[in-house]
Scaffold this motif. Structure first.
Motif, PDB file in Angstrom:
ATOM      1  N   ILE A  21       8.978   0.552  -5.748  1.00  0.00           N
ATOM      2  CA  ILE A  21       7.950  -0.764  -5.889  1.00  0.00           C
ATOM      3  C   ILE A  21       7.695  -1.736  -5.967  1.00  0.00           C
ATOM      4  O   ILE A  21       7.817  -2.823  -5.333  1.00  0.00           O
ATOM      5  N   ALA A  24      10.333  -4.426  -4.684  1.00  0.00           N
ATOM      6  CA  ALA A  24      10.282  -4.663  -3.184  1.00  0.00           C
ATOM      7  C   ALA A  24       8.664  -4.979  -3.126  1.00  0.00           C
ATOM      8  O   ALA A  24       8.521  -6.049  -1.954  1.00  0.00           O
ATOM      9  N   MET A  25       7.890  -5.612  -4.845  1.00  0.00           N
ATOM     10  CA  MET A  25       7.079  -6.434  -4.544  1.00  0.00           C
ATOM     11  C   MET A  25       7.379  -8.051  -3.681  1.00  0.00           C
ATOM     12  O   MET A  25       6.306  -8.353  -2.815  1.00  0.00           O
ATOM     13  N   ARG A  27       9.651  -8.838  -1.362  1.00  0.00           N
ATOM     14  CA  ARG A  27       9.552  -9.144  -0.153  1.00  0.00           C
ATOM     15  C   ARG A  27       8.442  -8.827   0.712  1.00  0.00           C
ATOM     16  O   ARG A  27       7.990  -8.543   1.064  1.00  0.00           O
ATOM     17  N   ASP A  28       7.280  -8.007  -0.092  1.00  0.00           N
ATOM     18  CA  ASP A  28       6.291  -7.431   0.345  1.00  0.00           C
ATOM     19  C   ASP A  28       5.027  -7.866   0.511  1.00  0.00           C
ATOM     20  O   ASP A  28       4.155  -7.868   0.124  1.00  0.00           O
ATOM     21  N   ASN A  29       5.370  -9.149  -0.418  1.00  0.00           N
ATOM     22  CA  ASN A  29       4.159 -10.323  -0.124  1.00  0.00           C
ATOM     23  C   ASN A  29       3.285  -9.944  -1.211  1.00  0.00           C
ATOM     24  O   ASN A  29       2.212 -10.342  -0.975  1.00  0.00           O
ATOM     25  N   LEU A  30       3.479  -9.398  -2.438  1.00  0.00           N
ATOM     26  CA  LEU A  30       3.077  -8.406  -3.122  1.00  0.00           C
ATOM     27  C   LEU A  30       3.109  -9.550  -4.832  1.00  0.00           C
ATOM     28  O   LEU A  30       4.302  -9.477  -5.471  1.00  0.00           O
ATOM     29  N   TYR A 216       1.627   3.127   0.142  1.00  0.00           N
ATOM     30  CA  TYR A 216       2.244   2.250  -0.856  1.00  0.00           C
ATOM     31  C   TYR A 216       1.703   1.436  -0.848  1.00  0.00           C
ATOM     32  O   TYR A 216       0.877   0.195  -0.262  1.00  0.00           O
ATOM     33  N   ALA A 218       2.889  -1.858  -0.815  1.00  0.00           N
ATOM     34  CA  ALA A 218       2.373  -3.093   0.182  1.00  0.00           C
ATOM     35  C   ALA A 218       1.826  -3.047   1.259  1.00  0.00           C
ATOM     36  O   ALA A 218       1.531  -3.885   1.776  1.00  0.00           O
ATOM     37  N   SER A 221      -1.699  -5.234   3.335  1.00  0.00           N
ATOM     38  CA  SER A 221      -1.710  -6.237   4.449  1.00  0.00           C
ATOM     39  C   SER A 221      -2.765  -5.709   5.467  1.00  0.00           C
ATOM     40  O   SER A 221      -3.023  -6.379   5.657  1.00  0.00           O
TER      41      SER A 221
END
Length: 254
Positions: A21, A24-25, A27-30, A216, A218, A221
């Motif tokens: 997690i 991936a932040m 690319r997950d716009n987090l 998740y 992500a 959104s």
């Protein structure tokens, strides 16, 4: 970018302590994730995972476990909260969904954690389910100078209004996307935009778009998009405001 203000990324359902997690932040716009404690072990794990950039922690005891809320544990949480990555006390509160739980013990545990948060000058993360009456009675004469948040809010517009007037933000998660969540959707339309936060409660309460899957961060959104739909806004507008709101409440987020 988005902030997931309530997730459990060290949960065993992920199998890697949240590593995937966190990686991936971007690319997950987090922009940030707040990992929430539910007992001593998960609070310690939250503080540990918050060593990662853009991950923060809250330490607290879920109302399912009031018997572990002791003076000794509060002292331990006090020590943990000296870490600047600990942004709040929680999640704590009341949960009467299952009749076997001791309501008096829950109220006492909530009061102890409220006092801890006041002492530490940190916001509070409240979990309230099937216990609105007792919770409103509890907060009626209380002050919240550092604010707080109603996690996974599922109450009425009237209850939301009481909480907002007390300085408590209203957080919406995947349940907002469910067809049977009409009351919650009405709350999301009517409360002040500057008192709304986004969350997932991952790995729980997956949005309808991903139902049947593990939740998740992500997927926050989808909550953003639902609020945009309900309020006639763009997703970017909701994202910008809710991220600002999160930073306003959780002042330790950099």
């Amino acid at each position: 970018m988005l902030i997931d203000t309530h997730a459990h990324i060290t949960d065993e359902k992920y199998g890697d302590g949240g590593k995937g997690i966190i990686e991936a932040m971007p690319r997950d716009n987090l922009e940030a994730i707040i990992c929430i404690g539910c007992d001593r072990e998960s609070s310690l794990a939250a503080v540990e995972v918050a060593k990662n950039p853009n991950v923060y922690a809250a330490v607290g005891v879920h109302p399912y476990y009031p018997e572990i809320v002791t003076n000794a544990l509060m002292d331990e949480f006090k020590s943990l909260a000296q870490n600047e990555k600990v942004v709040a006390i929680g999640e704590f509160g009341l949960d009467y969904h299952h009749d076997e739980y001791d309501r008096d013990a829950q109220i006492k545990a909530m009061a102890m954690q409220y006092e801890l948060a006041r002492e530490l000058k940190l916001p509070m993360v409240f979990h309230v389910r099937a216990a609105t009456g007792d919770f409103i009675d509890f907060i009626r004469d209380k002050a919240f100078p550092e604010g707080g948040v109603m996690h996974c809010f599922a109450g009425s517009v009237e209850t939301a209004d009481i909480c907002v007037k007390k300085g408590l933000y209203i957080a919406f998660g995947g349940k907002l996307t469910y067809r049977n969540s009409k009351t919650t959707q009405e709350v999301a339309k009517k409360i002040p935009l500057d008192m709304i936060l986004l969350e997932t409660d991952a790995p729980y309460l997956t949005p309808v778009e991903k139902i049947g899957q593990v939740n998740y961060p992500a997927f926050v959104s989808y909550v953003r998009d639902k609020i945009a739909e309900l309020r006639g806004m763009t997703a970017d507008e909701v994202e910008s405001v809710t991220t600002k709101n999160a930073k306003t409440l959780f002042k330790r987020i950099k």
